[in-house]
Design an enzyme around this catalytic site. Structure first.
Site, PDB file in Angstrom:
ATOM      1  N   ASP A  26      -2.445  53.198  33.205  1.00  0.00           N
ATOM      2  CA  ASP A  26      -2.369  53.273  34.680  1.00  0.00           C
ATOM      3  C   ASP A  26      -3.056  52.136  35.434  1.00  0.00           C
ATOM      4  OD1 ASP A  26      -1.123  55.529  33.845  1.00  0.00           O
ATOM      5  OD2 ASP A  26      -2.457  56.946  34.845  1.00  0.00           O
ATOM      6  N   VAL A  70     -10.457  60.341  35.193  1.00  0.00           N
ATOM      7  CA  VAL A  70      -9.205  61.079  35.006  1.00  0.00           C
ATOM      8  C   VAL A  70      -8.427  60.512  33.821  1.00  0.00           C
ATOM      9  CG1 VAL A  70      -7.048  61.839  36.098  1.00  0.00           C
ATOM     10  CG2 VAL A  70      -9.131  61.601  37.484  1.00  0.00           C
ATOM     11  N   CYS A  71      -7.813  59.357  34.018  1.00  0.00           N
ATOM     12  CA  CYS A  71      -6.865  58.812  33.030  1.00  0.00           C
ATOM     13  C   CYS A  71      -7.540  58.270  31.778  1.00  0.00           C
ATOM     14  CB  CYS A  71      -5.997  57.756  33.688  1.00  0.00           C
ATOM     15  SG  CYS A  71      -5.091  58.442  35.093  1.00  0.00           S
ATOM     16  N   VAL A  72      -8.830  57.983  31.858  1.00  0.00           N
ATOM     17  CA  VAL A  72      -9.566  57.602  30.650  1.00  0.00           C
ATOM     18  C   VAL A  72     -10.231  58.829  30.031  1.00  0.00           C
ATOM     19  CG1 VAL A  72     -11.433  56.187  29.676  1.00  0.00           C
ATOM     20  CG2 VAL A  72      -9.951  55.243  31.467  1.00  0.00           C
TER      21      VAL A  72
END
Length: 215
Positions: free
Chosen positions: A35, A133-135
């Protein structure tokens, strides 16, 4: 006691088993980049887009130079809400197709999971936006499933300092091992007398050149 000197040191030390080394090697790890999209960059509060790019571009260059299997993922592109990976990172990863998702946790996406499993590697170097979040979510899931996960802390950021810091703490408490883009590069390269040390030397010089421009 006098130590006997073996003369000038110009030869590399023997290479340890690259598959079974407990440290990271080009042969035993995979890289996940998640992302790096315009919308995510705009919301950074723990660091600047310039700082994130400094580490993330370095990571992408290392992936390509050392031929480390790399998975690139985006969120919401097919949904029409987000743009693809920013070109300054995508351009460093020739031939790598993006895996788009609808969810914030890439580990919940079947295509993403299949791509990671297809590498056959259990050491996972991870970076993305945002830290919290994305990590964090895929890191926590992967640790549960027996992967070793290495978040690259200078290539990531959160919407606030608290968000980033708490996520690092959460990942570390779960067993993640933080690293940085340059530490990772040094771990891959390992020895200045090796014939391929210029792969890292070039990236290192580029890193400091780009760093000077933003400091």
């Amino acid at each position: 006691m006098s130590h006997h000197s073996s003369g000038p040191k110009t030869e590399p030390e023997p290479i340890r088993d690259p598959q079974n080394d407990h440290l990271l090697t080009p042969q035993n790890c995979a890289i996940l980049l998640i992302d790096y999209q315009e919308t995510q960059f705009q919301a950074l509060g723990s660091t600047t887009p310039e700082e994130v790019n400094l580490g993330a571009i370095t990571l992408a260059k290392l992936a390509t130079a050392y031929k480390v299997p790399t998975i690139l993922s985006t969120v919401g592109v097919d949904l029409g809400v987000n743009k693809a990976t920013v070109p300054e990172i995508k351009n460093e990863l020739p031939g790598i197709e993006e895996i788009d998702r609808t969810g914030v946790n890439s580990w919940e996406d079947a295509d993403f999971r299949a791509a990671v499993e297809a590498t056959g590697r259990k050491k996972i170097v991870i970076a993305g936006l945002w830290t919290e979040v994305c990590v964090a979510f895929p890191t926590l899931d992967m640790l549960k499933e027996g992967y070793e996960v290495y978040p690259v802390v200078d290539a990531i950021g959160g919407v606030s300092q608290a968000a980033h810091d708490s996520a690092i703490t959460r990942m570390v408490q779960a067993g993640a091992q933080p690293t940085t883009s340059i530490a990772f590069g040094s771990e891959l390269m390992r020895n200045w007398a090796r014939e391929d040390s210029d792969l890292f030397r070039t990236i290192l010089m580029d890193y400091f050149e780009r760093k000077r421009k933003i400091s």
